[in-house]
Design a protein around this motif. Structure first.
Motif, PDB file in Angstrom:
ATOM      1  N   ASP A  94      -1.494   0.781  -7.081  1.00  0.00           N
ATOM      2  CA  ASP A  94      -1.327   1.447  -8.138  1.00  0.00           C
ATOM      3  C   ASP A  94      -0.165   1.128  -8.737  1.00  0.00           C
ATOM      4  O   ASP A  94       0.535  -0.070  -8.544  1.00  0.00           O
ATOM      5  CB  ASP A  94      -1.124   2.995  -7.787  1.00  0.00           C
ATOM      6  CG  ASP A  94       0.152   3.377  -6.709  1.00  0.00           C
ATOM      7  OD1 ASP A  94       0.731   2.318  -6.412  1.00  0.00           O
ATOM      8  OD2 ASP A  94       0.282   4.316  -6.582  1.00  0.00           O
ATOM      9  N   GLY A  95       0.536   1.821  -9.761  1.00  0.00           N
ATOM     10  CA  GLY A  95       1.607   1.441 -10.742  1.00  0.00           C
ATOM     11  C   GLY A  95       2.843   1.452  -9.868  1.00  0.00           C
ATOM     12  O   GLY A  95       3.862   0.579 -10.213  1.00  0.00           O
ATOM     13  N   PHE A  96       3.126   2.126  -8.749  1.00  0.00           N
ATOM     14  CA  PHE A  96       4.070   2.076  -7.968  1.00  0.00           C
ATOM     15  C   PHE A  96       4.560   0.982  -6.957  1.00  0.00           C
ATOM     16  O   PHE A  96       5.551   0.654  -6.522  1.00  0.00           O
ATOM     17  CB  PHE A  96       4.318   3.375  -7.084  1.00  0.00           C
ATOM     18  CG  PHE A  96       4.431   4.802  -7.937  1.00  0.00           C
ATOM     19  CD1 PHE A  96       5.327   4.914  -8.824  1.00  0.00           C
ATOM     20  CD2 PHE A  96       3.345   5.872  -7.611  1.00  0.00           C
ATOM     21  CE1 PHE A  96       5.369   5.893  -9.604  1.00  0.00           C
ATOM     22  CE2 PHE A  96       3.345   6.772  -8.480  1.00  0.00           C
ATOM     23  CZ  PHE A  96       4.735   6.903  -9.597  1.00  0.00           C
ATOM     24  N   GLY A  97       3.479   0.095  -6.723  1.00  0.00           N
ATOM     25  CA  GLY A  97       3.670  -0.964  -6.041  1.00  0.00           C
ATOM     26  C   GLY A  97       3.356  -1.151  -4.605  1.00  0.00           C
ATOM     27  O   GLY A  97       3.148  -0.045  -3.948  1.00  0.00           O
ATOM     28  N   LEU A  98       3.414  -2.265  -4.159  1.00  0.00           N
ATOM     29  CA  LEU A  98       3.205  -2.699  -2.795  1.00  0.00           C
ATOM     30  C   LEU A  98       4.372  -1.822  -1.940  1.00  0.00           C
ATOM     31  O   LEU A  98       5.673  -2.083  -2.234  1.00  0.00           O
ATOM     32  CB  LEU A  98       3.351  -4.049  -2.277  1.00  0.00           C
ATOM     33  CG  LEU A  98       2.859  -4.405  -0.988  1.00  0.00           C
ATOM     34  CD1 LEU A  98       2.540  -6.130  -1.143  1.00  0.00           C
ATOM     35  CD2 LEU A  98       3.613  -4.158   0.114  1.00  0.00           C
ATOM     36  N   ARG A  99       4.291  -1.081  -0.971  1.00  0.00           N
ATOM     37  CA  ARG A  99       5.160  -0.019  -0.355  1.00  0.00           C
ATOM     38  C   ARG A  99       4.373   0.410   1.079  1.00  0.00           C
ATOM     39  O   ARG A  99       3.285   0.297   1.191  1.00  0.00           O
ATOM     40  CB  ARG A  99       5.618   1.051  -1.264  1.00  0.00           C
ATOM     41  CG  ARG A  99       4.647   1.998  -1.668  1.00  0.00           C
ATOM     42  CD  ARG A  99       4.760   2.862  -2.857  1.00  0.00           C
ATOM     43  NE  ARG A  99       3.955   3.909  -3.171  1.00  0.00           N
ATOM     44  CZ  ARG A  99       2.745   3.680  -3.778  1.00  0.00           C
ATOM     45  NH1 ARG A  99       2.696   2.667  -4.339  1.00  0.00           N
ATOM     46  NH2 ARG A  99       2.165   4.774  -3.959  1.00  0.00           N
ATOM     47  N   PRO A 100       5.366   0.974   1.802  1.00  0.00           N
ATOM     48  CA  PRO A 100       4.851   1.443   3.166  1.00  0.00           C
ATOM     49  C   PRO A 100       3.389   2.347   3.070  1.00  0.00           C
ATOM     50  O   PRO A 100       2.677   1.948   3.977  1.00  0.00           O
ATOM     51  CB  PRO A 100       5.883   2.023   3.794  1.00  0.00           C
ATOM     52  CG  PRO A 100       7.224   1.486   3.299  1.00  0.00           C
ATOM     53  CD  PRO A 100       6.876   1.326   1.910  1.00  0.00           C
ATOM     54  N   SER A 101       3.345   3.199   2.179  1.00  0.00           N
ATOM     55  CA  SER A 101       2.156   4.231   2.285  1.00  0.00           C
ATOM     56  C   SER A 101       1.044   3.279   1.740  1.00  0.00           C
ATOM     57  O   SER A 101      -0.267   3.543   2.507  1.00  0.00           O
ATOM     58  CB  SER A 101       2.442   5.208   1.377  1.00  0.00           C
ATOM     59  OG  SER A 101       2.623   4.594  -0.176  1.00  0.00           O
TER      60      SER A 101
END
Length: 253
Positions: free
Chosen positions: A39-46
């Motif tokens: 999504d727009g928030f990007g690659l992250r832990p979730s």
């Protein structure tokens, strides 16, 4: 659930190096490949946890940083809990990154990611599955039209915009797609109206694409993203059931 193993990898593209997360069952065997588009928030832990859950079902999952041209993840510093209403400046940073993903760039990136999956000893099968979230749902439609012979199943969740008045609108590319599609729209979504849902469905039928679309009533745009204010646990579980059933039908183990 099956234990999984996740590692970070770098993937060469025509424009540089994309950092990515790869996760797969910890059983020493090769499995069908899946490409997850963020999504727009990007690659992250979730999102890594989301990829792990797909992998635990028997898939080798690649989750790239779509914004790699602007740096390694996290490109935008995010709080542990994302509430855009409380932090409107986040979108001011994200929108330019999304707008920079032109069709030519998406084609080049997708070809690199599919090439990585095809070359990996962790992956089996001639075709891969795609799943995208928010902006990623738009991207997976475009990717499936660009590489129809390499993609066997496509899913999109709370995606948008899928219907626009521009020449590169995803709904105008459907005639090139051979994969089976499943799309689950958010019932409460300012990015996609009921009129958009209807137009997207009409285009799918006209193109003869194997598909099913649903509207998750009451769900907000972003309902699968566990670290955001839009998260809805029931809709998220429904998303996993439908996604994994789609992949099981089209990606032989």
């Amino acid at each position: 659930m099956t234990a999984t193993q996740g590692i970070s990898v770098d993937i060469q593209t025509p424009d540089g190096v994309a950092d990515a997360y790869v996760t797969h069952p910890d059983d020493g065997a090769a499995h069908p490949g899946v490409l997850v588009v963020q999504d727009g928030f990007g690659l992250r832990p979730s999102l890594k946890k989301l990829a792990d859950r797909i992998a635990a079902h028997g898939y080798t999952v690649l989750l790239p940083n779509a914004f790699y041209r602007s740096g390694r993840a996290p490109v935008v510093e995010l709080p542990d809990y994302i509430d855009p209403a409380a932090r409107p400046e986040i979108f001011q940073q994200i929108i330019p990154l999304i707008n920079a993903l032109t069709p030519d760039r998406l084609r080049a990136d997708t070809e690199a990611y599919l090439g990585w999956l095809a070359a990996s000893p962790l992956v089996t099968g001639a075709k891969v599955g795609l799943t995208g979230y928010c902006m990623g749902a738009r991207i997976v439609v475009q990717a499936a039209a660009m590489f129809p012979d390499r993609i066997g199943a496509v899913a999109g969740f709370h995606g948008g915009p899928l219907v626009t008045d521009t020449p590169d609108s995803p709904h105008l590319t459907l005639g090139k797609i051979t994969a089976e599609l499943y799309f689950a729209h958010a019932g409460e979504d300012r990015h996609m109206t009921p009129e958009h849902f209807a137009e997207f469905d009409k285009a799918l039928v006209a193109a003869g694409v194997r598909h099913r679309t649903e509207v998750y009533a009451g769900a907000q745009h972003g309902y699968t993203q566990a670290d955001t204010a839009a998260y809805d646990a029931a809709s998220d579980e429904r998303h996993y059931r439908e996604l994994l059933a789609l992949f099981d039908r089209n990606l032989p183990q």
